[in-house]
Scaffold this active site. Structure first.
Site, PDB file in Angstrom:
ATOM      1  N   LYS A 198      51.146  32.589  23.671  1.00 55.76           N
ATOM      2  CA  LYS A 198      50.559  32.677  22.189  1.00 55.76           C
ATOM      3  C   LYS A 198      49.195  31.751  21.974  1.00 55.76           C
ATOM      4  O   LYS A 198      48.551  32.525  21.234  1.00 55.76           O
ATOM      5  CB  LYS A 198      51.602  32.044  21.387  1.00 55.76           C
ATOM      6  CG  LYS A 198      53.000  32.747  21.664  1.00 55.76           C
ATOM      7  CD  LYS A 198      53.238  34.267  21.731  1.00 55.76           C
ATOM      8  CE  LYS A 198      54.164  34.639  22.431  1.00 55.76           C
ATOM      9  NZ  LYS A 198      54.090  36.316  23.098  1.00 55.76           N
ATOM     10  N   ASP A 203      52.407  40.258  18.671  1.00 55.88           N
ATOM     11  CA  ASP A 203      53.801  39.844  18.478  1.00 55.88           C
ATOM     12  C   ASP A 203      53.901  38.361  18.346  1.00 55.88           C
ATOM     13  O   ASP A 203      52.884  37.579  18.817  1.00 55.88           O
ATOM     14  CB  ASP A 203      54.590  40.237  19.997  1.00 55.88           C
ATOM     15  CG  ASP A 203      56.015  40.230  19.649  1.00 55.88           C
ATOM     16  OD1 ASP A 203      56.913  39.941  20.748  1.00 55.88           O
ATOM     17  OD2 ASP A 203      56.479  40.324  18.454  1.00 55.88           O
ATOM     18  N   GLU A 251      63.182  39.064  17.978  1.00 50.26           N
ATOM     19  CA  GLU A 251      64.005  39.844  18.429  1.00 50.26           C
ATOM     20  C   GLU A 251      65.510  39.482  18.497  1.00 50.26           C
ATOM     21  O   GLU A 251      65.734  38.348  19.032  1.00 50.26           O
ATOM     22  CB  GLU A 251      63.437  40.180  19.959  1.00 50.26           C
ATOM     23  CG  GLU A 251      63.192  39.035  20.740  1.00 50.26           C
ATOM     24  CD  GLU A 251      61.754  38.892  20.440  1.00 50.26           C
ATOM     25  OE1 GLU A 251      61.080  38.866  19.687  1.00 50.26           O
ATOM     26  OE2 GLU A 251      61.146  38.151  21.574  1.00 50.26           O
TER      27      GLU A 251
HETATM   28  O1  LIG Z   1      56.714  32.840  29.148  1.00 52.16           O
HETATM   29  C1  LIG Z   1      55.742  32.719  29.808  1.00 52.16           C
HETATM   30  C2  LIG Z   1      54.500  33.100  29.075  1.00 52.16           C
HETATM   31  S1  LIG Z   1      54.246  34.752  29.203  1.00 52.16           S
HETATM   32  C3  LIG Z   1      55.462  35.284  27.917  1.00 52.16           C
HETATM   33  C4  LIG Z   1      54.949  34.927  26.653  1.00 52.16           C
HETATM   34  N1  LIG Z   1      55.780  35.343  25.524  1.00 52.16           N
HETATM   35  C5  LIG Z   1      56.692  34.321  24.954  1.00 52.16           C
HETATM   36  O2  LIG Z   1      56.628  33.221  25.346  1.00 52.16           O
HETATM   37  C6  LIG Z   1      57.804  34.700  23.844  1.00 52.16           C
HETATM   38  C7  LIG Z   1      58.537  33.762  23.678  1.00 52.16           C
HETATM   39  C8  LIG Z   1      59.444  34.016  22.495  1.00 52.16           C
HETATM   40  C9  LIG Z   1      60.412  32.987  22.117  1.00 52.16           C
HETATM   41  C10 LIG Z   1      61.031  32.107  22.953  1.00 52.16           C
HETATM   42  C11 LIG Z   1      61.846  31.339  22.508  1.00 52.16           C
HETATM   43  C12 LIG Z   1      62.322  31.104  20.922  1.00 52.16           C
HETATM   44  F1  LIG Z   1      63.164  30.318  20.792  1.00 52.16           F
HETATM   45  C13 LIG Z   1      61.761  31.972  20.388  1.00 52.16           C
HETATM   46  C14 LIG Z   1      60.736  32.843  20.576  1.00 52.16           C
HETATM   47  C15 LIG Z   1      59.511  35.408  21.882  1.00 52.16           C
HETATM   48  C16 LIG Z   1      58.575  36.136  22.440  1.00 52.16           C
HETATM   49  O3  LIG Z   1      58.673  37.564  21.732  1.00 52.16           O
HETATM   50  C17 LIG Z   1      57.700  36.007  23.328  1.00 52.16           C
HETATM   51  O4  LIG Z   1      56.934  36.997  23.748  1.00 52.16           O
HETATM   52  C18 LIG Z   1      55.707  32.385  31.317  1.00 52.16           C
HETATM   53  C19 LIG Z   1      56.960  31.786  31.815  1.00 52.16           C
HETATM   54  C20 LIG Z   1      56.860  31.424  32.930  1.00 52.16           C
HETATM   55  C21 LIG Z   1      56.136  31.738  33.777  1.00 52.16           C
HETATM   56  O5  LIG Z   1      56.048  31.536  35.101  1.00 52.16           O
HETATM   57  C22 LIG Z   1      55.117  32.593  33.364  1.00 52.16           C
HETATM   58  O6  LIG Z   1      53.993  33.170  34.430  1.00 52.16           O
HETATM   59  C23 LIG Z   1      54.654  32.921  32.041  1.00 52.16           C
HETATM   60 MG   LIG Z   2      56.826  38.777  22.188  1.00 58.78          MG
END
Ligand SMILES: O=C(CSCCNC(=O)c1cc(-c2ccc(F)cc2)cc(O)c1O)c1ccc(O)c(O)c1
Ligand SMILES: [Mg+2]
Length: 214
Positions: free
Chosen positions: A144, A169, A199
């Site tokens: 984000k 998003d 979601e």
């Molecule tokens: O997570 C990542 C970063 S990319 C995903 C981004 N998206 C989100 O973080 C994202 C998060 C939430 C969300 C999560 C927890 C809650 F309590 C509430 C909402 C919802 C979404 O719709 C999202 O898109 C990453 C992890 C490890 C790696 O090794 C790497 O490479 C990357």
């Molecule tokens: Mg998302």
């Protein structure tokens, strides 16, 4: 060790969806994430907004930042016209591996180019590597706090044209405050918030649609 959440999601698709049928892949993922285990796909509620904004634009070139398991990649590519191209960027190799299989299961691999790496490194290479002049539509769903810097980078690399639509998003949950400040205060964007739910939950979240004015 055992399987990861993305791998279990892929198994659910292979078990419950029909090969070559994108809608069945979308439904299988939504069912699994609503009734078995939550995952960070854009989901069905926000997915309907994504579908309608996408159909309004009918883009020839799309950039997605943050593939995860390919759910939104399938949602977008299934609505794109023949000959149009979607480039999706994923940093995490394990996510990318599952996404490739889900995109292929839906039969959409010919429309989609999945690139592994960091958006900050890859955006400056889009023109030379993929022969992209501009993107008509950009879906932001990765880290984000990368939304704002990557939007500025897209501008600086001349990858946005007058009328390009950015759809972001999670602008409420987890939130992208810097990005909202940027697109809502910049004279170069016309922005609008689409209220929805995080979601598969009752929590508020939403999508921000920003039209680049050139
Ligand atoms: O997570 C990542 C970063 S990319 C995903 C981004 N998206 C989100 O973080 C994202 C998060 C939430 C969300 C999560 C927890 C809650 F309590 C509430 C909402 C919802 C979404 O719709 C999202 O898109 C990453 C992890 C490890 C790696 O090794 C790497 O490479 C990357
Ligand atoms: Mg998302």
């Amino acid at each position: 060790t055992g399987t990861s959440r993305p791998q279990r999601m892929l198994k659910a698709v292979q078990k419950n969806a029909t090969k070559g049928d994108p809608q069945s892949v979308i439904s299988a993922i939504d069912y699994y994430c609503r009734h078995k285990e939550w995952a960070m796909n854009v989901g069905d509620d926000k997915g309907l907004i994504l579908d309608s904004v996408l159909m309004e634009v009918n883009p020839s070139t799309v950039l997605e930042l943050g593939t995860y398991c390919g759910y939104s990649t399938v949602r977008i590519a299934r609505l794109m016209s023949p000959g149009s191209k979607l480039i999706t960027v994923e940093f995490n190799p394990a996510f990318a591996e599952v996404a490739r299989q889900i995109i292929a299961y839906a039969g959409l691999q010919d429309k989609v180019t999945l690139v592994e790496g960091s958006s900050g490194d890859l955006i400056p290479k889009m023109k030379e590597r993929f022969g992209i002049k501009y993107f008509d539509f950009v879906f932001l769903d990765h880290w984000k706090d990368s939304y704002a810097p990557d939007t500025k980078l897209l501008e600086d690399c001349g990858l946005l044209k007058k009328g390009t639509v950015l759809l972001a998003d999670n602008v409420i949950c987890p939130g992208a405050p810097e990005y909202l400040k940027y697109v809502r205060n910049s004279p170069r964007y016309e922005s609008r918030y689409y209220k929805s739910n995080l979601e598969y939950t009752k929590a508020e979240d939403g999508l921000e649609k920003s039209v680049f004015l050139g």
